[in-house]
Design an enzyme around this catalytic site. Structure first.
Site, PDB file in Angstrom:
ATOM      1  N   GLY A   1      34.626 -58.544-132.944  1.00 66.40           N
ATOM      2  CA  GLY A   1      36.019 -58.344-133.298  1.00 66.40           C
ATOM      3  C   GLY A   1      36.832 -59.612-133.199  1.00 66.40           C
ATOM      4  CG  ASP A   2      40.638 -59.566-134.962  1.00 64.98           C
ATOM      5  OD1 ASP A   2      39.822 -59.904-135.844  1.00 64.98           O
ATOM      6  OD2 ASP A   2      41.574 -58.767-135.173  1.00 64.98           O
TER       7      ASP A   2
END
Length: 608
Positions: free
Chosen positions: A230-231
């Protein structure tokens, strides 16, 4: 088995032209006989004997308009020889096959084959790329091999494509399917003959430690660094690389920027976003070595940093490219840079060597608490930094990781009901012209708490003219006449439900237009959003606008929105925490600045 072909049969002829083109008749699997041509930028084909067959192929009643008839080399990621085997007749419409062939009845035929692997855009979602394979058959082995050689030569000339990648996989990212995502897309990398060294992380901070300690000689052997997660995971890898290699001037200390401004200007400091002072652009940075200050002592007006120095930089000619294959909870970076939250789409962007530049935000924590000594601590963020509501959600959600992505909805509701506000002071560098500033203050009001002014929004997209206008691919771009002698600063002080600074729009499934719909990936601006203390119904209205497509979440009187290149923050009393791309970041005092085009990324931007 006979490997030759009937030279008298034009259906199996192949020829080249003076310009290096190639053409000939082949059988396209599940379509029929086609005339295949290779030109300077790709392949194209059309149905053979279309006039005799009245729009059908020789393998059945198929209208060629229903199929792809060309593919660019830039969209081809692999060409494979699949040996001798079946080429199938069309999937439907065999009623007139005998009439088409008359003398040669051919519903399914064995022949030599090669497959061209590429992608097709989804008609309903142009940003979503689907794998596509076109298998061409020919009775002559040498003809197939000749075409294979020509096509592979054309692919070799696509110089931006990676051949060796360092891949980090977060096995517990998002719903805990990071390893499964990589297992699925790794087959595409293998087919494209891209070598990958895969590191599956075993603990928090594992990827950071690897990137911080990796020897430059090894790093130089890779064409890019890929994150499967993810980010927050992408942010961990990015910080591991940058913190040990990148040296830039720090943004102003909140106290220094405010106090020095008062000493240099006779005007007093105004409240709520009014311009307060002018400061000289050139400053001294006592926390950096003198040797570094001589090279790097100012930040340009467009957010670029002249004199950025990569100490012992391992890549000659530029920085490594980064890539992100989504497996997180929100995946806002992928949504903004490819337009689709899809691992296959992101993998194809990487393999095909797509490239754009991302702005990054340098965040400096000067003091952890009000009683702490000043000690700068640096982090970088690629998408977002948020305080108050955003910080409370990320902090509280750590207790509910077992819930997966649903924890954000649950915790978000809890934090909304608590309705906590925090006292703080924010100063920011003014980036708008006086005319635009005047129009900002002259909004007319028809609805309570709302503004009626609407400005034209230019969305960021593939080949964005705004992002590409001043980024030249150097370490960090600069623009002509981009070093003004003076800089104006403004201040906003009060109680805030949330403070957000967006590097990009941050589109995601919960906010389809993002926090700022017309934020760009590489324009040298941060988007500062200050939500003043207001009633719970008003804040709910704001969040509702944020959650719908075409909403106007910034169009409220209790919302301050500023485009800026740098800002400072100081909290008073009870404190929240900052959310830096999903990382908890405690800070009593911090400052931030944008570094334009700092991050080269394997992506091409969303198709809008």
């Amino acid at each position: 088995m006979e490997e030759g072909r009937d030279d008298e049969d034009s259906s199996f002829s192949s020829s080249g032209d003076r310009d290096g083109g190639l053409s000939g008749c082949f059988f396209l699997d599940h379509v029929g006989e086609v005339f295949l041509s290779r030109n300077h930028d790709g392949l194209s084909w059309k149905c053979s004997d279309s006039s005799d067959c009245e729009g059908t192929t020789c393998l059945g009643t198929i209208n060629c308009e229903n199929f792809e008839t060309e593919i660019k080399f830039s969209d081809i990621y692999a060409v494979e020889f699949v040996n001798y085997g079946l080429v199938h007749s069309p999937k439907s419409g065999l009623r007139h096959a005998k009439e088409c062939f008359r003398e040669r009845l051919l519903y399914t035929q064995e022949m030599y084959r090669f497959t061209v692997h590429g992608f097709q855009s989804s008609p309903k979602e142009p940003c979503l790329w689907k794998l596509a394979a076109f298998t061409f058959g020919h009775m002559d082995l040498q003809t197939c091999q000749s075409w294979m050689d020509q096509l592979n030569y054309s692919l070799i000339k696509e110089v931006e494509r990676p051949r060796n990648l360092l891949v980090f996989v977060h096995p517990k990212s998002g719903k805990g399917n990071g390893s499964k995502v990589w297992e699925t897309v790794s087959k595409i990398f293998i087919r494209a003959k891209v070598n990958t060294k895969v590191i599956v992380t075993e603990r928090a901070g594992h990827a950071f430690d690897v990137m911080a300690s990796i020897q430059n000689k090894e790093l130089h052997s890779y064409d890019g660094i890929i994150a499967v997660g993810g980010d927050g995971f992408f942010n961990e890898i990015l910080n591991g690389y940058l913190l040990s290699r990148l040296k830039v001037p720090l943004p102003p200390n909140p106290s220094d920027s405010f106090n020095s401004a008062q000493s240099r200007a006779s005007s007093s400091v105004a409240e709520s976003g009014d311009a307060v002072h002018e400061t000289d652009q050139k400053e001294h940075y006592p926390l950096l070595p003198d040797s570094v200050q001589e090279v790097m002592n100012f930040r340009t007006v467009n957010g670029s940093c002249e004199g950025i120095e990569y100490l012992d930089h391992p890549f000659t000619g530029g920085r490594p490219r980064f890539g992100l294959i989504p497996a997180g909870s929100t995946d806002a970076i992928v949504m903004c840079t490819t337009g689709a939250r899809d691992p296959v789409t992101s993998s194809l962007h990487i393999i095909l060597g797509r490239k754009l530049f991302l702005d990054a935000m340098q965040v400096v924590r000067w003091k952890t608490t009000s009683t702490s000594t000043i000690e700068p601590y640096i982090r970088y963020a690629a998408s977002f930094a948020g305080y108050g509501f955003y910080g409370d959600v990320i902090s509280e959600s750590e207790k509910y990781r077992w819930m997966g992505p649903k924890r954000y909805d649950y915790v978000g509701t809890k934090i909304f009901l608590k309705h906590r506000s925090y006292e703080a002071e924010v100063t920011y560098e003014e980036a708008e012209s006086e005319n635009s500033k005047a129009s900002l203050h002259s909004r007319s009001k028809t609805w309570p708490f709302r503004n009626t002014s609407r400005s034209e929004k230019i969305l960021c997209r593939a080949n964005c003219s705004i992002c590409n206008s001043k980024v030249d691919g150097n370490i960090v771009s600069t623009t002509p006449n981009s070093c003004p002698e003076k800089t104006r600063w403004c201040r906003s002080k009060g109680r805030f439900l949330s403070i957000g600074a967006a590097v990009m729009s941050n589109r995601n499934e919960r906010a389809p237009d993002g926090l700022v719909v017309d934020a760009h990936l590489s324009d040298g601006f941060l988007h500062l959003i200050l939500i003043k203390d207001c009633s719970r119904p008003k804040y709910l209205w704001h969040l509702t606008e944020l959650a719908k497509r075409g909403g106007e979440p910034l169009n409220f009187e209790f919302v301050e929105y500023h485009k800026t290149r740098a800002f400072t923050f100081t909290s008073f009393g009870e404190e929240s925490v900052w959310n830096l791309d999903g990382e908890i970041f405690e800070a009593h005092q911090l400052s931030a600045q944008v570094l334009r085009g700092l991050i080269p990324l394997f992506a091409s931007g969303p198709e809008i």
